[in-house]
Scaffold this motif. Structure first.
Motif, PDB file in Angstrom:
ATOM      1  N   ALA A  60       0.826  -1.213   0.000  1.00  0.00           N
ATOM      2  CA  ALA A  60       0.000   0.000   0.000  1.00  0.00           C
ATOM      3  C   ALA A  60       0.853   1.253   0.000  1.00  0.00           C
ATOM      4  N   VAL A  61       1.926   1.264   0.794  1.00  0.00           N
ATOM      5  CA  VAL A  61       2.792   2.447   0.873  1.00  0.00           C
ATOM      6  C   VAL A  61       3.489   2.693  -0.459  1.00  0.00           C
ATOM      7  N   VAL A  62       3.954   1.603  -1.108  1.00  0.00           N
ATOM      8  CA  VAL A  62       4.639   1.776  -2.406  1.00  0.00           C
ATOM      9  C   VAL A  62       3.676   2.343  -3.443  1.00  0.00           C
ATOM     10  N   VAL A  63       2.448   1.818  -3.482  1.00  0.00           N
ATOM     11  CA  VAL A  63       1.468   2.291  -4.468  1.00  0.00           C
ATOM     12  C   VAL A  63       1.112   3.745  -4.190  1.00  0.00           C
ATOM     13  N   MET A  64       0.904   4.117  -2.878  1.00  0.00           N
ATOM     14  CA  MET A  64       0.523   5.492  -2.580  1.00  0.00           C
ATOM     15  C   MET A  64       1.682   6.456  -2.784  1.00  0.00           C
ATOM     16  N   TRP A  65       2.890   5.996  -2.413  1.00  0.00           N
ATOM     17  CA  TRP A  65       4.033   6.917  -2.454  1.00  0.00           C
ATOM     18  C   TRP A  65       4.547   7.098  -3.869  1.00  0.00           C
ATOM     19  N   LEU A  66       4.730   5.955  -4.599  1.00  0.00           N
ATOM     20  CA  LEU A  66       5.270   6.051  -5.943  1.00  0.00           C
ATOM     21  C   LEU A  66       4.187   6.297  -6.991  1.00  0.00           C
ATOM     22  N   GLY A  67       2.916   6.157  -6.618  1.00  0.00           N
ATOM     23  CA  GLY A  67       1.839   6.369  -7.589  1.00  0.00           C
ATOM     24  C   GLY A  67       1.757   7.800  -8.081  1.00  0.00           C
ATOM     25  N   THR A  68       2.268   8.721  -7.306  1.00  0.00           N
ATOM     26  CA  THR A  68       2.254  10.124  -7.739  1.00  0.00           C
ATOM     27  C   THR A  68       3.367  10.435  -8.713  1.00  0.00           C
ATOM     28  N   ALA A  69       4.448   9.601  -8.690  1.00  0.00           N
ATOM     29  CA  ALA A  69       5.578   9.873  -9.567  1.00  0.00           C
ATOM     30  C   ALA A  69       5.590   8.990 -10.799  1.00  0.00           C
ATOM     31  N   MET A  70       4.847   7.912 -10.803  1.00  0.00           N
ATOM     32  CA  MET A  70       4.808   6.983 -11.928  1.00  0.00           C
ATOM     33  C   MET A  70       3.424   6.380 -12.002  1.00  0.00           C
ATOM     34  N   PRO A  71       3.093   5.729 -13.108  1.00  0.00           N
ATOM     35  CA  PRO A  71       1.777   5.096 -13.189  1.00  0.00           C
ATOM     36  C   PRO A  71       1.618   4.061 -12.074  1.00  0.00           C
ATOM     37  N   TRP A  72       0.383   3.959 -11.528  1.00  0.00           N
ATOM     38  CA  TRP A  72       0.157   3.071 -10.390  1.00  0.00           C
ATOM     39  C   TRP A  72       0.396   1.600 -10.701  1.00  0.00           C
ATOM     40  N   PRO A  73       0.197   1.133 -12.027  1.00  0.00           N
ATOM     41  CA  PRO A  73       0.568  -0.278 -12.271  1.00  0.00           C
ATOM     42  C   PRO A  73       2.055  -0.542 -12.047  1.00  0.00           C
ATOM     43  N   VAL A  74       2.864   0.451 -12.397  1.00  0.00           N
ATOM     44  CA  VAL A  74       4.307   0.266 -12.170  1.00  0.00           C
ATOM     45  C   VAL A  74       4.617   0.231 -10.674  1.00  0.00           C
ATOM     46  N   ALA A  75       3.979   1.129  -9.954  1.00  0.00           N
ATOM     47  CA  ALA A  75       4.186   1.119  -8.497  1.00  0.00           C
ATOM     48  C   ALA A  75       3.701  -0.186  -7.888  1.00  0.00           C
ATOM     49  N   LEU A  76       2.593  -0.729  -8.424  1.00  0.00           N
ATOM     50  CA  LEU A  76       2.093  -2.010  -7.917  1.00  0.00           C
ATOM     51  C   LEU A  76       3.087  -3.137  -8.174  1.00  0.00           C
ATOM     52  N   VAL A  77       3.719  -3.086  -9.357  1.00  0.00           N
ATOM     53  CA  VAL A  77       4.720  -4.104  -9.680  1.00  0.00           C
ATOM     54  C   VAL A  77       5.911  -3.996  -8.735  1.00  0.00           C
ATOM     55  N   VAL A  78       6.313  -2.761  -8.432  1.00  0.00           N
ATOM     56  CA  VAL A  78       7.446  -2.564  -7.505  1.00  0.00           C
ATOM     57  C   VAL A  78       7.108  -3.121  -6.135  1.00  0.00           C
ATOM     58  N   GLY A  79       5.894  -2.806  -5.666  1.00  0.00           N
ATOM     59  CA  GLY A  79       5.498  -3.321  -4.356  1.00  0.00           C
ATOM     60  C   GLY A  79       5.412  -4.831  -4.326  1.00  0.00           C
ATOM     61  N   LEU A  80       4.831  -5.420  -5.389  1.00  0.00           N
ATOM     62  CA  LEU A  80       4.757  -6.876  -5.439  1.00  0.00           C
ATOM     63  C   LEU A  80       6.137  -7.498  -5.550  1.00  0.00           C
ATOM     64  N   GLY A  81       7.068  -6.797  -6.222  1.00  0.00           N
ATOM     65  CA  GLY A  81       8.428  -7.321  -6.324  1.00  0.00           C
ATOM     66  C   GLY A  81       9.112  -7.396  -4.963  1.00  0.00           C
ATOM     67  N   ILE A  82       8.905  -6.310  -4.183  1.00  0.00           N
ATOM     68  CA  ILE A  82       9.513  -6.335  -2.838  1.00  0.00           C
ATOM     69  C   ILE A  82       8.897  -7.449  -1.987  1.00  0.00           C
ATOM     70  N   ASP A  83       7.536  -7.494  -1.995  1.00  0.00           N
ATOM     71  CA  ASP A  83       6.879  -8.537  -1.196  1.00  0.00           C
ATOM     72  C   ASP A  83       7.164  -9.924  -1.737  1.00  0.00           C
ATOM     73  N   GLY A  84       7.211 -10.073  -3.101  1.00  0.00           N
ATOM     74  CA  GLY A  84       7.475 -11.383  -3.682  1.00  0.00           C
ATOM     75  C   GLY A  84       8.872 -11.878  -3.364  1.00  0.00           C
ATOM     76  N   GLY A  85       9.859 -10.984  -3.467  1.00  0.00           N
ATOM     77  CA  GLY A  85      11.220 -11.401  -3.117  1.00  0.00           C
ATOM     78  C   GLY A  85      11.339 -11.812  -1.654  1.00  0.00           C
ATOM     79  N   TRP A  86      10.671 -11.031  -0.808  1.00  0.00           N
ATOM     80  CA  TRP A  86      10.703 -11.379   0.614  1.00  0.00           C
ATOM     81  C   TRP A  86      10.014 -12.721   0.854  1.00  0.00           C
ATOM     82  N   LEU A  87       8.848 -12.912   0.235  1.00  0.00           N
ATOM     83  CA  LEU A  87       8.102 -14.159   0.418  1.00  0.00           C
ATOM     84  C   LEU A  87       8.851 -15.349  -0.151  1.00  0.00           C
TER      85      LEU A  87
END
Length: 287
Positions: free
Chosen positions: A22-49
């Protein structure tokens, strides 16, 4: 028991992953398209998982990989850094976002605790055996304490009984000593009385005419044993010879010797005769 450690870790991991996304989508969504921010957030969570799943697989096999652990902590640090950076850039609720920024690291710490628990966990049978051993030790200790208390009570009872018996014996001995002392005093008074001689003469004169009565007090105290006569003391005396010898020893001193003095001189002279024969000869001579 396993759920007590794994459930908090799973819950903390899910919360931290949702919060990070949620933080990645809200924080980076203003600087880039929200699908890209969603991918970044899922990448962080996916790598951790992914690293967490691999760590759990290795732990189930009894193995451990330092590089995988380092990568997992790196993903946790990245998620924490994202949350801290977002909290510092927002204009409002900075403290609230900083308060939840530690959740990714907390989730990693909980998985570490769960891994330590798994490495030290015991089966139900082992735990039952340990409880049985502990219970047996407690039972043995209780039995030993009871045995010691019983022995102490028995010894106390025995000492009390012995002390009481000793006290009773001492009281009986004291009473006996007082009785003997009184009897001795009575004998002394009777012997030293003025009318003792006349009383003895009046009693003994009809029985033993011509014999001077002599009353001696019994010996009360240590005595010396008389040596037994030697076996080779000579042939046994006849009654006539024994009477003559007794009469001679008896009248060897004036007044005539008592039976005790005569018997002592008879033995000292080396003569041999039984006590029964010697006393019978004395009675015949004295009569």
């Amino acid at each position: 028991m396993k759920g007590k450690t794994v459930l908090p870790a799973v819950a903390m991991t899910a919360v931290s992953m949702v919060l990070t996304l949620a933080v990645v989508v809200m924080w980076l969504g203003t600087a880039m398209p929200w699908p890209v921010a969603l991918v970044v957030g899922l990448g962080i969570d996916g790598g951790w998982l992914a690293t967490l799943a691999y760590e759990r697989r290795l732990a189930a096999q009894g193995d451990h990989s330092v590089p995988v652990t380092v990568v997992g902590w790196c993903f946790g640090a990245v998620a924490t850094g994202v949350l801290v950076a977002h909290a510092l850039t927002v204009d409002h609720s900075t403290g609230a976002w900083l308060a939840v920024a530690w959740l990714p690291l907390a989730a990693k710490a909980l998985w570490l605790v769960h891994g330590l628990w798994e490495r030290t966990a015991l089966t139900a049978s082992a735990l039952g055996a340990i409880r049985g051993i502990q219970q047996e030790a407690r039972d043995e200790a209780a039995v030993a304490r009871a045995r010691l208390r019983a022995q102490a009570a028995t010894e106390e009872t025995r000492l009390t009984a012995v002390t009481g018996a000793g006290a009773r014996v001492a009281r009986v001995q004291a009473r006996t000593a007082r009785t003997l002392s009184d009897a001795w005093s009575t004998l002394e008074e009777a012997r030293d009385g003025e009318d003792t001689g006349r009383a003895l003469a009046s009693v003994t004169a009809p029985v033993t005419p011509g014999v001077t009565p002599c009353w001696e007090l019994p010996v009360w105290g240590p005595t010396e044993p008389v040596a037994a006569p030697a076996l080779e003391a000579g042939p046994q005396l006849t009654d006539t010879a024994l009477e003559a010898l007794v009469d001679e020893i008896r009248h060897s001193r004036t007044p005539a010797l008592s039976y005790r003095e005569m018997a002592a001189r008879f033995r000292a002279a080396g003569h041999s005769a039984s006590e029964v024969r010697l006393r019978a000869a004395w009675k015949r001579v004295a009569a």
